[in-house]
Design a protein around this motif. Structure first.
Motif, mmCIF file in Angstrom:
data_model
loop_
_atom_site.group_PDB
_atom_site.id
_atom_site.type_symbol
_atom_site.label_atom_id
_atom_site.label_comp_id
_atom_site.label_asym_id
_atom_site.label_seq_id
_atom_site.Cartn_x
_atom_site.Cartn_y
_atom_site.Cartn_z
ATOM 1 N N VAL A 57 -6.423 3.762 3.806
ATOM 2 C CA VAL A 57 -5.196 3.307 4.469
ATOM 3 C C VAL A 57 -5.065 1.787 4.371
ATOM 4 C CG1 VAL A 57 -4.027 3.148 6.700
ATOM 5 C CG2 VAL A 57 -5.052 5.319 5.975
ATOM 6 N N GLY A 58 -6.168 1.062 4.559
ATOM 7 C CA GLY A 58 -6.126 -0.398 4.460
ATOM 8 C C GLY A 58 -5.717 -0.866 3.077
ATOM 9 N N THR A 59 -6.254 -0.213 2.051
ATOM 10 C CA THR A 59 -5.911 -0.583 0.673
ATOM 11 C C THR A 59 -4.446 -0.271 0.383
ATOM 12 O OG1 THR A 59 -8.199 -0.175 -0.008
ATOM 13 C CG2 THR A 59 -6.534 -0.286 -1.750
ATOM 14 N N ILE A 60 -3.977 0.875 0.829
ATOM 15 C CA ILE A 60 -2.559 1.224 0.638
ATOM 16 C C ILE A 60 -1.676 0.199 1.335
ATOM 17 C CG2 ILE A 60 -0.752 2.897 1.225
ATOM 18 C CD1 ILE A 60 -2.888 5.103 0.747
ATOM 19 N N ARG A 61 -2.020 -0.134 2.559
ATOM 20 C CA ARG A 61 -1.200 -1.127 3.304
ATOM 21 C C ARG A 61 -1.163 -2.463 2.582
ATOM 22 N NH1 ARG A 61 -3.052 0.992 9.106
ATOM 23 N NH2 ARG A 61 -1.268 2.344 9.475
ATOM 24 N N GLU A 62 -2.301 -2.918 2.056
ATOM 25 C CA GLU A 62 -2.332 -4.191 1.314
ATOM 26 C C GLU A 62 -1.406 -4.126 0.096
ATOM 27 O OE1 GLU A 62 -6.249 -5.352 0.091
ATOM 28 O OE2 GLU A 62 -7.073 -5.005 2.102
ATOM 29 N N LEU A 63 -1.485 -3.038 -0.658
ATOM 30 C CA LEU A 63 -0.682 -2.924 -1.872
ATOM 31 C C LEU A 63 0.804 -2.805 -1.559
ATOM 32 C CD1 LEU A 63 -2.934 -0.582 -4.018
ATOM 33 C CD2 LEU A 63 -2.566 -3.032 -4.312
ATOM 34 N N VAL A 64 1.145 -2.063 -0.529
ATOM 35 C CA VAL A 64 2.557 -1.884 -0.178
ATOM 36 C C VAL A 64 3.147 -3.199 0.330
ATOM 37 C CG1 VAL A 64 4.121 -0.739 1.458
ATOM 38 C CG2 VAL A 64 2.394 0.597 0.243
ATOM 39 N N ALA A 65 2.328 -3.989 1.026
ATOM 40 C CA ALA A 65 2.809 -5.273 1.575
ATOM 41 C C ALA A 65 2.952 -6.342 0.491
ATOM 42 C CB ALA A 65 1.859 -5.755 2.658
ATOM 43 N N ALA A 66 2.213 -6.191 -0.602
ATOM 44 C CA ALA A 66 2.211 -7.218 -1.658
ATOM 45 C C ALA A 66 3.531 -7.272 -2.402
ATOM 46 C CB ALA A 66 1.092 -6.951 -2.647
ATOM 47 N N PRO A 85 6.894 4.258 2.981
ATOM 48 C CA PRO A 85 6.383 4.263 1.617
ATOM 49 C C PRO A 85 5.845 5.652 1.246
ATOM 50 C CG PRO A 85 5.639 2.306 2.759
ATOM 51 C CD PRO A 85 6.284 3.199 3.789
ATOM 52 N N ILE A 86 6.023 6.022 0.001
ATOM 53 C CA ILE A 86 5.609 7.340 -0.480
ATOM 54 C C ILE A 86 4.373 7.164 -1.360
ATOM 55 C CG2 ILE A 86 6.285 9.369 -1.808
ATOM 56 C CD1 ILE A 86 9.207 8.606 -1.030
ATOM 57 N N ILE A 87 3.344 7.945 -1.037
ATOM 58 C CA ILE A 87 2.067 7.860 -1.728
ATOM 59 C C ILE A 87 1.835 9.176 -2.461
ATOM 60 C CG2 ILE A 87 -0.398 7.369 -1.476
ATOM 61 C CD1 ILE A 87 1.659 5.208 -0.255
ATOM 62 N N LEU A 88 1.514 9.094 -3.753
ATOM 63 C CA LEU A 88 1.178 10.270 -4.546
ATOM 64 C C LEU A 88 -0.343 10.335 -4.654
ATOM 65 C CD1 LEU A 88 1.815 12.675 -6.394
ATOM 66 C CD2 LEU A 88 2.091 11.048 -8.272
ATOM 67 N N ALA A 137 -1.425 7.764 8.995
ATOM 68 C CA ALA A 137 -1.136 6.328 8.980
ATOM 69 C C ALA A 137 0.365 6.046 8.888
ATOM 70 C CB ALA A 137 -1.867 5.663 7.824
ATOM 71 N N GLY A 138 1.170 7.110 8.754
ATOM 72 C CA GLY A 138 2.618 6.934 8.764
ATOM 73 C C GLY A 138 3.288 6.919 7.408
ATOM 74 N N PHE A 139 2.529 7.207 6.360
ATOM 75 C CA PHE A 139 3.115 7.251 5.029
ATOM 76 C C PHE A 139 3.579 8.663 4.703
ATOM 77 C CE2 PHE A 139 -0.080 3.832 4.828
ATOM 78 C CZ PHE A 139 0.731 2.773 4.458
ATOM 79 N N GLU A 140 4.551 8.767 3.816
ATOM 80 C CA GLU A 140 4.933 10.067 3.276
ATOM 81 C C GLU A 140 3.997 10.344 2.106
ATOM 82 O OE1 GLU A 140 8.673 12.241 1.059
ATOM 83 O OE2 GLU A 140 9.105 10.576 2.414
#
Length: 121
Positions: free
Chosen positions: A112-121, A5-8, A27-30
């Protein structure tokens, strides 16, 4: 293999930006960086592959982070939004639907936790 996943990250304070970029990268994101809403919009217009916009609320430029969040939701509805501030009082009603707010100072784990939750949703 699925692409990362790519995060801006949209942040005008250099040290805060570096810390956020490091946490998200580790955390492994771009990660892509923008210093204000204008840069962020220019990037979003060229990069249809961005999954999450993580934006500071108070920053210079033509719009603040809340206006950017609403603009992104209207223009690119699938993109998830996280807004952050150490000063602004923000409620869920201030953000577009599904947007999240993190109060500064936040921890790398919170981001990172919030990003992971949103990407998984």
């Amino acid at each position: 293999m699925r692409a990362r996943p790519i995060i801006l990250v949209v942040e005008d304070e250099p040290f805060v930006c570096i810390a956020a970029l490091e946490a998200v990268t580790e955390a492994g994101f771009e990660v892509i960086e923008a210093r204000n809403a204008d840069e962020a919009i220019a990037i979003l217009e060229k990069r249809p592959d961005i999954h999450v916009v993580f934006t500071d609320i108070q920053m210079p430029g033509s719009m603040d982070g809340l206006k950017l969040a609403h603009f992104v939701r209207h223009r690119w509805p699938p993109i998830k939004i996280i807004a952050t501030s150490g000063h602004a009082q923000v409620t869920e009603h201030d953000l577009p639907e599904g947007g999240r707010f993190l109060r500064k100072p936040y921890t790398p784990d919170e981001v990172v936790g919030t990003i992971r939750e949103l990407v998984a949703a």
